[in-house]
Design a protein around this motif. Structure first.
Motif: not given
Length: 87
Positions: A17-21, A33, A35-36, A75, A77
């Protein structure tokens, strides 16, 4: 670099998944978050992902069920490898 890694996991049919909370995945329901996230289904898939990442400069972290882990509210990255399906 991230694009070629995503192409790799798509080709290998690895769950990602991308941009995951990450607060939704964390036991304490806090954090930022990622990135992946990548969730290998077995040891060979896990080893393939690790070997691919070792040949890049992409930041990554390996976690289990996220019970003792939290992503900074700023986050991450990079790539979170979740190993909970390897049980």
């Amino acid at each position: 670099m991230l694009g070629s890694f995503l192409d790799f996991v798509k080709e290998m049919d690895v769950e990602f998944c991308t941009d995951v909370d990450m607060s939704s995945a964390s036991y304490i329901k806090a954090g930022g978050r990622a990135a992946v996230t990548v969730t290998p289904k077995d040891i060979p898939e896990f080893v393939s992902v690790l070997n691919r990442l070792r040949n890049t400069e992409l930041p990554f972290k390996v976690v289990g069920r996220m019970t003792n882990s939290m992503v900074s509210s700023n986050g991450f990255d990079g790539i979170i490898i979740k190993t909970h399906k390897l049980d």
